[in-house]
Motif scaffolding. Structure first.
Motif, mmCIF file in Angstrom:
data_model
loop_
_atom_site.group_PDB
_atom_site.id
_atom_site.type_symbol
_atom_site.label_atom_id
_atom_site.label_comp_id
_atom_site.label_asym_id
_atom_site.label_seq_id
_atom_site.Cartn_x
_atom_site.Cartn_y
_atom_site.Cartn_z
ATOM 1 N N LEU A 25 52.084 77.790 -3.405
ATOM 2 C CA LEU A 25 52.692 76.626 -4.063
ATOM 3 C C LEU A 25 52.510 75.424 -3.141
ATOM 4 O O LEU A 25 52.565 75.573 -1.917
ATOM 5 C CB LEU A 25 54.187 76.879 -4.253
ATOM 6 C CG LEU A 25 54.519 78.026 -5.210
ATOM 7 C CD1 LEU A 25 55.757 78.758 -4.754
ATOM 8 C CD2 LEU A 25 54.692 77.477 -6.621
ATOM 9 N N ASN A 58 51.463 75.097 -9.981
ATOM 10 C CA ASN A 58 51.924 75.422 -8.617
ATOM 11 C C ASN A 58 52.060 74.166 -7.761
ATOM 12 O O ASN A 58 52.245 74.241 -6.558
ATOM 13 C CB ASN A 58 50.938 76.381 -7.937
ATOM 14 C CG ASN A 58 51.039 77.760 -8.496
ATOM 15 O OD1 ASN A 58 51.514 77.929 -9.606
ATOM 16 N ND2 ASN A 58 50.615 78.757 -7.744
ATOM 17 N N SER A 82 61.241 76.896 -15.014
ATOM 18 C CA SER A 82 60.364 76.983 -13.846
ATOM 19 C C SER A 82 61.207 77.081 -12.578
ATOM 20 O O SER A 82 62.366 76.640 -12.548
ATOM 21 C CB SER A 82 59.458 75.751 -13.764
ATOM 22 O OG SER A 82 60.224 74.644 -13.376
ATOM 23 N N ILE A 83 60.597 77.617 -11.546
ATOM 24 C CA ILE A 83 61.335 77.765 -10.283
ATOM 25 C C ILE A 83 61.743 76.403 -9.703
ATOM 26 O O ILE A 83 62.825 76.238 -9.155
ATOM 27 C CB ILE A 83 60.523 78.622 -9.267
ATOM 28 C CG1 ILE A 83 61.302 78.726 -7.964
ATOM 29 C CG2 ILE A 83 59.144 78.064 -9.033
ATOM 30 C CD1 ILE A 83 60.796 79.778 -7.030
ATOM 31 N N PHE A 162 64.403 76.358 -1.987
ATOM 32 C CA PHE A 162 63.213 76.806 -2.727
ATOM 33 C C PHE A 162 62.599 78.034 -2.052
ATOM 34 O O PHE A 162 62.237 79.006 -2.717
ATOM 35 C CB PHE A 162 62.196 75.660 -2.797
ATOM 36 C CG PHE A 162 61.011 75.972 -3.653
ATOM 37 C CD1 PHE A 162 61.019 75.673 -5.011
ATOM 38 C CD2 PHE A 162 59.888 76.597 -3.117
ATOM 39 C CE1 PHE A 162 59.938 75.989 -5.821
ATOM 40 C CE2 PHE A 162 58.800 76.911 -3.919
ATOM 41 C CZ PHE A 162 58.822 76.614 -5.273
ATOM 42 N N LYS A 166 61.844 81.559 -4.007
ATOM 43 C CA LYS A 166 60.472 81.868 -4.445
ATOM 44 C C LYS A 166 60.138 83.345 -4.144
ATOM 45 O O LYS A 166 60.786 83.958 -3.284
ATOM 46 C CB LYS A 166 59.470 80.949 -3.736
ATOM 47 C CG LYS A 166 59.266 81.285 -2.291
ATOM 48 C CD LYS A 166 58.141 80.509 -1.705
ATOM 49 C CE LYS A 166 57.981 80.824 -0.231
ATOM 50 N NZ LYS A 166 57.785 82.213 0.119
ATOM 51 N N GLN A 170 54.650 84.867 -2.034
ATOM 52 C CA GLN A 170 53.965 83.621 -2.399
ATOM 53 C C GLN A 170 54.199 82.597 -1.290
ATOM 54 O O GLN A 170 55.346 82.293 -0.949
ATOM 55 C CB GLN A 170 54.508 83.099 -3.732
ATOM 56 C CG GLN A 170 53.705 81.950 -4.275
ATOM 57 C CD GLN A 170 54.062 81.661 -5.720
ATOM 58 O OE1 GLN A 170 55.186 81.873 -6.140
ATOM 59 N NE2 GLN A 170 53.089 81.173 -6.476
ATOM 60 N N CYS A 172 54.053 78.920 0.668
ATOM 61 C CA CYS A 172 54.440 77.573 0.251
ATOM 62 C C CYS A 172 53.966 76.551 1.292
ATOM 63 O O CYS A 172 54.212 76.726 2.499
ATOM 64 C CB CYS A 172 55.966 77.560 0.117
ATOM 65 S SG CYS A 172 56.605 75.974 -0.354
#
Ligand code: G6P
Ligand code: 1S3
Length: 616
Positions: A25, A58, A82-83, A162, A166, A170, A172
């Motif tokens: 992301l 993303n 969405s996140i 965040f 997440k 993944q 970031c």
């Protein structure tokens, strides 16, 4: 059994591979996300379509919440799964105002705006923490410092939340632009939050201040002590945040080699990468279209010039060239001093040579004003009245001429004068009489709150728009927009209508203004001290033939550089119309080089490198 185990193992491997290949992301954080202040806004906004193409959902931007701008450019979305949205909702439930939505610009990216006003209520504590944790003093700092520290504290809250929310597999990346956005980076590093970070500086605070105040900035660059200079200019907080951000990030970048040299001195760290600035370029399918637009908008500028100058005296607009400079009001850094000096010399050269050419030089910047000069507005209004009167006469003559011609026995051309009624004759004569004046056309379109260096230059050199001057000046101390009553043009249209943009900056990390000329097919002057000029010199040897002139300010003093610029300008005014048209074609033809679809790859490299460095 063995077969089943093998299958399970294979499934497990697939799952793991799937897990580990989740696309990372990417956040980009900037004070100028959804908040136009200067060039960083252009970088971020013009890059969005290309970033969205690469990162899709993303990708998310983070900026400050300003209700007025947000009401125009931001679409808040509360009901979203969405996140990015969920984390914002969670923060709001804890009383932290973070809003998720879409930025209403081409590309429509995800965006988070944080209401930093809320954090300003605890600014003393935040400043104390900055000192306690990072030894950055904010004593006597400007109000902007408080705002960006408050902003930074909320960005840090959002990113931290965040990262916890997440998927663990993944990665970031957080890319911070400029010190105004990067105070969050310091605490993310201190608290070892699991993100890969990139910091891009679009100028150094110390460079901007020192270059604006000294003539030997580049000669002395390697000898400056950052702390002493920061204290001297009263920018310890800004320089401190900038320096630590540069030291703490995984990947340090800037926009040009020129600024990279400053980074080494002021940050004590070498830049990992240079990220040149681009634009989102849309070219016309028919190549002559931009040439037609040049003519169309030049005619609009002609209107302004007639309204402004012809009240006092007139000349042939067909032999007139429109030059301009524009940008933030930094007299020395943006090279206004050099431009004016060179134009003074150009005026002398044209007068001496006896060339029948007039240059009108527009200086477009912003300085505090009371209002537009009523005299300038009045002149323009009366000229429009003359134009209306002429149109009425034209209509009257046309109708009578048609009637006379149809009923004429022979084929002789009737005398047109007889068709103009006394009323319109008198009205035209009176309007022209009230308009004409012996006073000189104004050099400044507005009433400035204070006399500035540009006005002082006009006074000292007696460049006051005298009839015999071949270079005339229009200093417009406000940016141009479509609602502007003097030009009635958007800035981009104004650029198209001109012949040459002049930007021989002394301090300019990149410089969008020459690029904005190129993509519209307008030749331009830059300097080798600007990031863009330096870049173009490295890119193409025949840039001058293409219509990109680079003034040598690295190895020449002010006087020599002014001479070189005057010579460039003189050569330009001697080009024929045909040569100008061909040069416009050539310059427009290279605009693709600066399209983000080509330049985004530098950003991709920075983000890959950040992931690798964090992973080490
Ligand atoms: C464009 C138009 C030409 C016009 C020219 C004026 O190229 O297509 O029709 O003659 O502009 O050029 P100038 O450099 O004199 O403004
Ligand atoms: C800075 O804005 P400025 O005009 O204060 O950032 C711009 C975007 O990178 C850059 O083009 C410019 O030279 C810098 O000076």
């Amino acid at each position: 059994m063995a077969g089943i185990r093998l299958k399970r193992e294979q499934e497990e491997t697939v799952k793991i591979t799937k897990r580990t290949t989740l696309k990372p992301l990417l956040f980009e954080v900037a004070w100028e996300v959804c908040n136009q202040v200067g060039g960083i806004y252009t970088v971020i906004r013009s890059k969005v379509p290309s970033m969205v193409e690469e990162w899709g959902e993303n990708y998310c931007l983070i900026g400050p919440y300003f209700p007025q701008t947000a009401s125009i450019e931001f679409e808040r979305i509360d009901e979203d799964e969405s996140i990015f949205s969920r984390v914002a909702q969670n923060l709001r439930n804890q009383g932290i105002d973070a809003f998720y939505g879409r930025w209403l610009v081409t590309g429509n990216p995800n965006i988070i705006l944080v209401d930093f006003q809320q954090a300003l209520s605890k600014i003393d504590q935040l400043k104390f923490d900055l000192w306690a944790n990072h030894k950055i003093s904010t004593l006597n700092s400007e109000p902007l410092v408080s705002s960006v520290i408050a902003f930074g504290s909320m960005v840090k809250s959002y990113i931290t939340a965040f990262v916890s929310a997440k998927p663990k597999n993944q990665e970031c990346i957080v890319h911070f632009h400029e010190w105004m956005a990067s105070s969050a980076l310091l605490d993310l590093k201190k608290e070892n939050v699991n993100v890969s970070t990139v910091f891009t500086t679009h100028a150094t605070m110390l460079g901007r201040y020192i270059a604006g105040n000294r003539d030997d900035f580049y000669e002395k660059l390697s000898t400056f002590n950052w702390e002493n200079e920061a204290k001297f200019y009263g920018i310890e907080a800004q320089a401190g945040i900038e320096r630590l951000s540069a030291q703490y990030c995984n990947v340090l970048t800037t926009v040009s080699e020129v600024t990279a040299r400053e980074c080494e001195v002021f940050y004590g760290r070498t830049c990992d990468l240079i990220l040149p600035n681009g634009l989102n370029i849309t070219r016309f399918a028919a190549t002559h279209e931009f040439q037609n637009l040049h003519l169309k908008y030049k005619q609009k500028i002609n209107q302004f010039v007639m309204g402004h100058f012809f009240q006092s005296y007139s000349w042939d607009l067909d032999n007139t060239l429109y030059f301009f400079t524009s940008g933030r009001y930094e007299y020395k850094n943006k090279g206004y001093d050099l431009t004016l000096e060179a134009l003074k010399r150009l005026n002398f050269k044209i007068v001496q040579s006896g060339l029948d050419i007039t240059v009108v030089m527009f200086i477009i910047t912003r300085n505090p004003v009371f209002s537009i000069d009523p005299q300038v507005l009045q002149s323009r209004a009366v000229m429009e009245e003359i134009e209306e009167t002429c149109k009425s006469i034209e209509k009257e003559v046309g109708e009578h001429l048609f009637h006379a011609s149809a009923s004429n026995e022979d084929t002789t051309m009737p005398d047109l004068n007889q068709f103009v009624s006394e009323y319109w004759r008198l009205r035209l004569r009176r309007t022209i009489q009230t308009w004409k004046t012996k006073t000189l056309p104004r050099t400044v379109t507005h009433i400035l709150k204070e006399k500035d260096d540009i006005v002082r230059f006009f006074e000292q050199t007696n460049l006051q728009n005298h009839q015999q001057d071949r270079v005339k000046f229009v200093y417009h101390p406000d940016f141009i927009s479509a609602t502007n009553p003097l030009f009635g043009l958007e800035y981009s249209h104004f650029v198209r209508g001109c012949h040459l943009g002049i930007f021989p900056s002394y301090y300019e990390p990149w410089g969008y203004t020459p690029l904005e000329c190129i993509v519209r097919g307008i030749p331009t002057v830059t300097s080798d001290l600007s990031g863009f000029g330096d870049y173009i010199q490295g890119l193409m040897a025949d840039h001058e033939n293409m219509g990109i002139y680079v003034v040598n300010r690295k190895d020449q003093n002010f006087n020599k550089a002014a001479d070189q610029l005057a010579e460039i300008l003189f050569k330009f005014v001697t080009l024929s119309r045909r040569e100008r048209i061909m040069q416009r074609n050539r310059v427009e033809n290279i605009s693709d080089i600066f399209d983000w679809t080509n330049l985004r790859s530098y950003y991709d490299t920075a983000h890959d490198l950040a992931l690798k460095k964090r992973g080490r």
